[in-house]
Design a protein around this motif. Structure first.
Motif, PDB file in Angstrom:
ATOM      1  N   LEU A 119       0.832  -1.190   0.000  1.00 35.03           N
ATOM      2  CA  LEU A 119       0.000   0.000   0.000  1.00 35.03           C
ATOM      3  C   LEU A 119       0.877   1.253   0.000  1.00 35.03           C
ATOM      4  CD1 LEU A 119      -2.996   0.712   0.065  1.00 35.03           C
ATOM      5  CD2 LEU A 119      -2.875   0.766   2.536  1.00 35.03           C
ATOM      6  N   ASN A 120       0.267   2.414  -0.310  1.00 37.18           N
ATOM      7  CA  ASN A 120       0.931   3.719  -0.408  1.00 37.18           C
ATOM      8  C   ASN A 120       1.769   3.799  -1.677  1.00 37.18           C
ATOM      9  OD1 ASN A 120      -0.128   4.504   2.109  1.00 37.18           O
ATOM     10  ND2 ASN A 120       1.509   3.403   3.133  1.00 37.18           N
ATOM     11  N   GLY A 156      -5.191   5.200   1.011  1.00 37.17           N
ATOM     12  CA  GLY A 156      -3.866   4.963   0.446  1.00 37.17           C
ATOM     13  C   GLY A 156      -3.891   5.009  -1.067  1.00 37.17           C
ATOM     14  N   ARG A 157      -2.809   4.490  -1.653  1.00 34.63           N
ATOM     15  CA  ARG A 157      -2.649   4.514  -3.102  1.00 34.63           C
ATOM     16  C   ARG A 157      -2.292   3.122  -3.591  1.00 34.63           C
ATOM     17  NH1 ARG A 157       1.076   9.978  -3.746  1.00 34.63           N
ATOM     18  NH2 ARG A 157      -0.331  11.368  -2.600  1.00 34.63           N
ATOM     19  N   CYS A 189      -6.038  -2.930  -0.443  1.00 33.09           N
ATOM     20  CA  CYS A 189      -5.978  -1.525  -0.853  1.00 33.09           C
ATOM     21  C   CYS A 189      -7.052  -0.681  -0.175  1.00 33.09           C
ATOM     22  CB  CYS A 189      -6.105  -1.411  -2.375  1.00 33.09           C
ATOM     23  SG  CYS A 189      -4.617  -1.918  -3.267  1.00 33.09           S
ATOM     24  N   SER A 234       6.064  -0.007  -2.759  1.00 36.30           N
ATOM     25  CA  SER A 234       4.822   0.630  -2.338  1.00 36.30           C
ATOM     26  C   SER A 234       4.155   1.340  -3.510  1.00 36.30           C
ATOM     27  CB  SER A 234       5.105   1.641  -1.226  1.00 36.30           C
ATOM     28  OG  SER A 234       5.563   0.981  -0.069  1.00 36.30           O
TER      29      SER A 234
END
Length: 459
Positions: A176-177, A187-188, A209, A318
């Motif tokens: 994540l991120n 998050g991304r 996610c 990430s």
């Protein structure tokens, strides 16, 4: 007067070049379009396509789990099947595969992993059945304490010597991120593959996610709402569905982006084989390649345990979470997590696509069959792959531009096709300079369009 005549000649020459380009291009385009088959560019396919190593998997299924211990692809490309007796080995050889006689059957390997799962859970550990060494390998990252490591070693010793304990650097984390293209308040991540239930289209991505209800955007400012997570699994599995806000994935739904405006056509879904060369695309590190080293892996992330994963040597960082794993245009998995990075290398785990499709009741959106299907796939350019592709090795799949177009072909590819060009190419030849300039401008436009629509045009 002489200068005036020169200016007139130059103007006439430029006009002639432009006219030649338009006339020749029109002739070529008309010829190329005449050779195309009308119809939609994408199709829906629910059944899996044969994976590399399918022959080995078929032999394993036929001989049974008590006489075999998995299969993989050998260095020469032939399937290798682990068997427990000479009679089974002879049957494998008659089928044209290589046989390797081993001590422990698949039933024994599965029993070992069941014992490990029954033991108290230790975050930062993972295990997988290593078909090639006929072992179960247990890994522990840097967060596992000496006491927990000793306790797990005691469990392994109780199972047998074929359970191997191994320390690994880094930590087993979900990815994540990171960077674009899919962002939410949680998050991304990276989009995986486009799928459909027949009424609405979705993005298949990693379950970690975001939980159900997460809203996703295609830009940092939150101005372009992409969709909402409507279903998923994590832990246990690691997959989820983001339903498009518009209800439709739109043009290019069958193409996976690999960076630089390039993409790969997705033609089906399948389970990978151990030893298979695979490719992963992510929004942080682009396109990377590696090898499948294990199947049915279990990873004890800090957030929970995920089972049934694909283990690979492909690196990830990430922001790559949820990104697609594929080979030769066949969808294999979505990025779950792992250890290491793309500087030092590491281990990355993937949620199998076939399991996710079955659990979610959706089908993959794939490229429709085209004329001349069955020809070898074209590999993307080396600059797009971020790694060398050895001659004769597997490729990501058939290349296609990520421009939102539906047929995936460019004017340049049509101009170079002798079946479609005809006499138009002779006219265009006199306007080559103008053509090059036009293609440069268009490439810049494609690059900017790719940046704007990166999330929306691929899954």
């Amino acid at each position: 007067m002489r200068h005036v005549r020169r200016r007139v000649v130059r103007r006439v020459t430029r006009l002639a070049a432009v006219a030649g380009l338009l006339l020749g291009g029109g002739m070529v385009t008309q010829a190329a379009m005449a050779g195309e088959t009308p119809g939609a560019p994408a199709a829906v396919r629910g059944s899996a396509q044969p994976a590399a190593g399918g022959a080995g998997a078929g032999l394993v299924a036929r001989l049974g789990a008590s006489r075999t211990a998995g299969s993989w692809i050998g260095a020469d490309g032939r399937p290798v099947v682990a068997v427990t007796d000479e009679k089974a080995a002879a049957e494998v050889r008659r089928a044209g595969a290589e046989a390797k006689v081993v001590r422990h059957s698949m039933n024994e390997l599965k029993a070992a992993t069941a014992t490990l799962r029954a033991a108290p859970r230790v975050p930062g550990t993972a295990w997988v059945m290593d078909y090639r060494t006929n072992r179960v390998t247990v890994q522990a990252d840097s967060t596992v304490s000496a006491a927990d490591w000793a306790r797990m070693t005691k469990v392994a010793d109780g199972i047998g010597s074929f359970v191997r304990m191994q320390r690994t650097e880094g930590t087993f984390t979900t990815r994540l991120n990171g960077a674009l293209p899919v962002l939410s308040t949680g998050g991304r991540c990276s989009a995986g593959f486009n799928v459909t239930d027949g009424q609405s289209d979705f993005i298949l991505t990693a379950g970690h996610c975001g939980p159900t209800g997460s809203i996703w955007f295609a830009d940092n400012q939150g101005d372009q709402q992409l969709g909402r997570t409507v279903e998923g699994s994590f832990p246990g599995g690691d997959f989820s569905l983001i339903q498009y806000a518009s209800g439709s994935a739109g043009p290019g739904a069958d193409i996976v982006a690999i960076g630089g405006g390039n993409g790969v056509r997705i033609t089906g879904a399948a389970d990978p084989a151990v030893g298979q060369r695979v490719f992963r695309s992510g929004s942080t590190t682009g396109l990377r390649d590696g090898e499948v080293t294990g199947l049915n892996a279990t990873v004890n992330y800090p957030e929970g345990t995920v089972t049934g994963l694909i283990q690979t040597t492909v690196c990830a960082e990430s922001g790559d979470s949820g990104g697609p794993l594929f080979s030769e245009g066949i969808a294999l998995g979505v990025t779950s997590g792992g250890s290491g990075d793309c500087t030092t290398g590491g281990t990355t785990f993937f949620q199998p696509v076939t399991q996710a499709l079955t659990a979610l009741g959706v089908k993959l959106i794939v490229s429709a069959p085209q004329q001349g299907a069955g020809a070898p796939s074209d590999a993307p350019s080396a600059s797009a792959t971020h790694s060398a592709i050895a001659p004769g090795a597997a490729s990501p799949g058939s290349s296609a531009p990520v421009t939102g177009t539906t047929d995936g072909t460019t004017l340049l590819s049509r101009l170079s096709d002798p079946k479609a060009v005809g006499p138009g190419l002779l006219v265009v030849a006199g306007s080559l300079i103008a053509l090059i300039a036009t293609r440069w401008i268009r490439a810049e436009q494609d690059r900017k369009a790719y940046q704007r629509h990166y999330s929306a045009t691929w899954g």
